[in-house]
Write an enzyme that holds these catalytic residues in place. Structure first.
Site, short mmCIF file in Angstrom:
data_model
loop_
_atom_site.label_atom_id
_atom_site.label_comp_id
_atom_site.label_asym_id
_atom_site.label_seq_id
_atom_site.Cartn_x
_atom_site.Cartn_y
_atom_site.Cartn_z
N GLU A 1 36.29 47.00 31.49
CA GLU A 1 37.33 46.43 30.50
C GLU A 1 36.45 46.30 29.33
OE1 GLU A 1 39.71 43.28 31.94
OE2 GLU A 1 40.42 43.13 30.08
N ARG B 1 29.32 43.01 45.19
CA ARG B 1 28.84 42.82 43.76
C ARG B 1 27.51 42.05 43.75
NH1 ARG B 1 32.58 41.07 40.66
NH2 ARG B 1 31.32 39.89 39.22
N LYS C 1 31.88 37.74 33.06
CA LYS C 1 32.35 37.80 31.71
C LYS C 1 32.94 36.75 30.98
CE LYS C 1 33.53 42.24 31.71
NZ LYS C 1 34.39 43.34 31.31
P1 ATP Z 1 33.41 40.23 35.38
O1 ATP Z 1 33.37 39.84 36.87
O2 ATP Z 1 32.04 40.13 34.93
O3 ATP Z 1 34.41 39.50 34.72
P2 ATP Z 1 34.59 42.71 35.50
O4 ATP Z 1 34.71 43.11 36.65
O5 ATP Z 1 35.95 42.01 35.09
O6 ATP Z 1 33.45 41.60 35.43
P3 ATP Z 1 34.63 45.30 34.26
O7 ATP Z 1 34.58 45.66 32.95
O8 ATP Z 1 36.14 45.32 34.89
O9 ATP Z 1 34.45 43.86 34.41
O10 ATP Z 1 33.71 45.90 35.47
C1 ATP Z 1 33.64 47.32 35.24
C2 ATP Z 1 32.90 47.83 36.71
O11 ATP Z 1 31.72 47.23 36.78
C3 ATP Z 1 33.85 47.40 37.68
O12 ATP Z 1 34.09 48.51 38.55
C4 ATP Z 1 33.22 46.23 38.50
O13 ATP Z 1 33.58 46.58 39.89
C5 ATP Z 1 31.96 46.63 38.15
N1 ATP Z 1 31.00 45.30 38.20
C6 ATP Z 1 31.55 44.12 37.62
N2 ATP Z 1 30.59 42.99 37.98
C7 ATP Z 1 29.90 43.58 38.96
C8 ATP Z 1 28.66 42.96 39.61
N3 ATP Z 1 28.37 41.69 39.48
N4 ATP Z 1 28.12 43.74 40.27
C9 ATP Z 1 28.45 44.99 40.49
N5 ATP Z 1 29.47 45.66 39.97
C10 ATP Z 1 30.04 44.97 39.13
MG MG Z 2 37.42 43.65 36.17
#
Ligand code: ATP
Ligand code: MG
Length: 577
Positions: A31, A257, A267
């Site tokens: 995102e 994760r 984020k």
């Molecule tokens: P955050 O949890 O930091 O707010 P998010 O999941 O909202 O991150 P996205 O932009 O939606 O951020 O993430 C893009 C991809 O990265 C998704 O497939 C998500 O599962 C993966 N991702 C995000 N954080 C992690 C993490 N800590 N470890 C592994 N993969 C991750």
């Molecule tokens: Mg997300």
């Protein structure tokens, strides 16, 4: 090195073997509401890595369904960071917003099938009607609307007739489901907001759940790999694909994760760090963002190596931040050229060296790699050593310079301390030494032992620089575990030294390229450098000093921090051979 494998790769291998799929297509779906961090690096390496290993493609897809928080700056930074990590989506760059029309049509399809309805319930009441984990929810009074009425209202939602929050489109599934995600989830909400790509065309936007699986299906993704938080969404992912004429049938798989000690990977919190000015920006070298880590001097290969070492599993775990530092050191050690720099200079006057004279000496660029060649360094009557390499009244185990003691200057000569120049208050201004011309190159007969080899720079041509020593941004192993995460910020996460002296070869080092300052650690030139004043960032020390401080049980937490702050580089003594 053995072939990388994990349960995701096992699934892909089995699917190819059984013929469930002939090709592999994965995607990385960020995102664009912030910069990518180390957790994303894990997901990127997994998705792009699997695609590459099995001859498939990995798509970069922006999940841009929430125009309120998304920005072009983030779209650009994400592409830059994925590329820098070493991955290429080729022609497969997509945006969920490209599918808005298709998604809208599928929403109408669900309405026609009696599987979606427009709900006018105010958000608060909708929340209380949802029930709890132990109690079923209640049906909305609008659940029984006719197909025609739903279609009419949904079209008027799209046309922008209603204000934000007035109505939503919901899937009609089961308000008593044990899985909260199946209790008539929201598919569309009204949002009068400008979208970075679709502008003002849309007044309604699909939710993550309604966009994600359908986007996967449109792109013929075979393995939709995500983190475990989405496991509970999988029944909805499948329900939606079962009830629309989906062009393909992707499957979702979840992994744990990445969490790292002393590090925040959210984020939401990273956004706060930036907006509340706790750091200088998304690429502050203390940030766990890919941009921050890059600026700190970490090469992409070190991040890929870190991700390879930690592996992929379904069990939650927290990785020790030292594992990241170890991967960085192991990647930099064979590659980084060696240079000499003095962080806290102490002047040394070589009394028996002729005034006005200098000479050049040969210094090797890498001890394990003769092909890295040599360079010259200047030697003269005045040089600088590291202040902490001298002790006037040393304890027994102090092997470096002290009155009457002899040490080796790397690539140069043996010197012996013969006196101290003092200021009016007794402070040390300079050391007086003699050198032995017979030890040129730092060589002497085996019988002549010194216990330390020290780095130094010549006063004649040293370049003054600023050096920034970074430490963990957070002082708590699990930031935020005991309250406000900002209370766990490390007050000593950066120390700026403004009068460091570098050998001239460092003055025009390229920005971002790693060098080892002998005995001090790995550093790289920062983009804040000016032609007359280089700025260097410490990427990491030569060995782990953090573990040692942590292990000292007698010191209180602030004392530990102070101990780290005062001597962060923790000088090592080179072997004298
Ligand atoms: P955050 O949890 O930091 O707010 P998010 O999941 O909202 O991150 P996205 O932009 O939606 O951020 O993430 C893009 C991809 O990265 C998704 O497939 C998500 O599962 C993966 N991702 C995000 N954080 C992690 C993490 N800590 N470890 C592994 N993969 C991750
Ligand atoms: Mg997300």
């Amino acid at each position: 090195m053995s072939e990388t494998t994990d349960f995701i790769r096992d699934i892909v291998r089995a699917d190819l073997a059984s013929g469930r799929t002939q090709t592999v297509a994965t995607r990385f779906p960020p995102e664009p509401n912030g910069y990518l961090h180390l957790g994303h690096a894990k997901s990127i390496c997994l998705n792009f890595g699997v695609a590459a290993e099995f001859g498939g493609a990995c798509h970069l897809r922006f999940d841009d369904t929430n125009p309120v928080k998304e920005e072009q700056e983030f779209i650009d930074s994400i592409q830059r960071d994925v590329r820098w990590l070493g991955f290429d989506w080729g022609e497969h760059l997509y945006y969920a917003s490209d599918y808005f029309e298709q998604l809208y049509n599928w929403a109408e399809h669900l309405i026609h099938a009696g599987l979606a309805y427009v709900d006018d319930t105010p958000p608060d009441s909708m929340r209380s009607q949802r029930g709890t984990l132990t109690e079923p929810g209640q049906n909305s009074p609008f659940r029984t609307r006719s197909v025609d009425e739903n279609l009419d209202l949904f079209r008027r939602m799209r046309a922008g007739e209603f204000p934000n929050g007035a109505r939503v489109l919901r899937a009609k599934i089961d308000m008593a489901s044990g899985n909260m995600n199946l209790r008539d989830p929201v598919l569309y909400r009204i949002l009068h907001a400008h979208h970075p790509r679709t502008g003002d065309a849309w007044k309604i936007y699909p939710t993550y759940d309604f966009a994600h699986g359908q986007s996967d299906a449109i792109e013929h993704i075979t393995h939709s790999v995500c983190t475990l938080e989405f496991e509970d969404h999988k029944p909805l992912y499948d329900w939606l694909l079962d009830n629309i004429p989906a062009p393909s049938r992707p499957r979702q798989y979840e992994f744990a994760r990445l969490n790292i000690t002393y590090t925040v990977l959210s984020k939401r919190i990273l956004t706060r760090l930036v907006s509340e000015n706790h750091v200088s920006g998304w690429d502050d070298p203390r940030m766990p963002t890919i941009a921050g880590i890059r600026r700190r001097g970490v090469p992409a290969a070190a991040l890929r190596e870190f991700v390879r070492r930690i592996g992929v599993a379904r069990a939650y775990s927290t990785v020790d931040v030292q594992q990241l530092d170890a991967a960085i050191r192991d990647t930099l050690n064979p590659a980084a050229p060696r240079r000499m720099a003095v962080l806290r200079p102490l002047k040394v006057i070589i009394e028996n060296y002729p005034e006005g004279q200098t000479e050049t000496l040969e210094a090797i660029n890498h001890p394990d790699d003769p092909s890295a060649g040599t360079r010259t360094v200047t030697f003269g009557r005045e040089i600088y050593i590291e202040a902490e390499d001298f002790m006037e009244d040393p304890p027994k185990k102090f092997f470096r310079l002290a009155p009457g003691k002899e040490v080796r200057l790397r690539y140069a000569f043996f010197i012996t301390c013969t006196g101290i120049d003092r200021g009016p208050n007794g402070e040390i201004l300079a050391l007086r030494c003699t050198y032995d011309p017979a030890t040129k190159g730092g060589n002497a007969p085996d019988s002549r032992k010194v216990q330390a080899t020290m780095h130094w720079v010549a006063a004649a041509d040293a370049v003054t620089a600023e050096v920034r020593l970074y430490d963990h941004l957070f002082a708590h192993p699990n930031p935020g575990a005991e309250g406000d995460v900002m209370a766990d910020l490390n007050p000593a996460s950066v120390e700026i030294l403004s009068n460091c002296l570098l050998e001239p070869a460092l003055a025009d080092a390229p920005i971002g390229a790693a060098v080892q300052f002998e005995r001090l650690g790995y550093f790289c030139r920062d983009r804040d450098s000016t032609p007359s004043r280089p700025v260097f960032n410490r990427t990491t020390g030569l060995r782990d000093t953090w573990a040692k401080v942590q292990a000292e049980p007698t010191k209180s937490q602030p004392a530990k921090r102070a101990a780290r702050g005062s001597r962060p580089e923790n000088l090592t003594t080179l072997k004298t051979t």
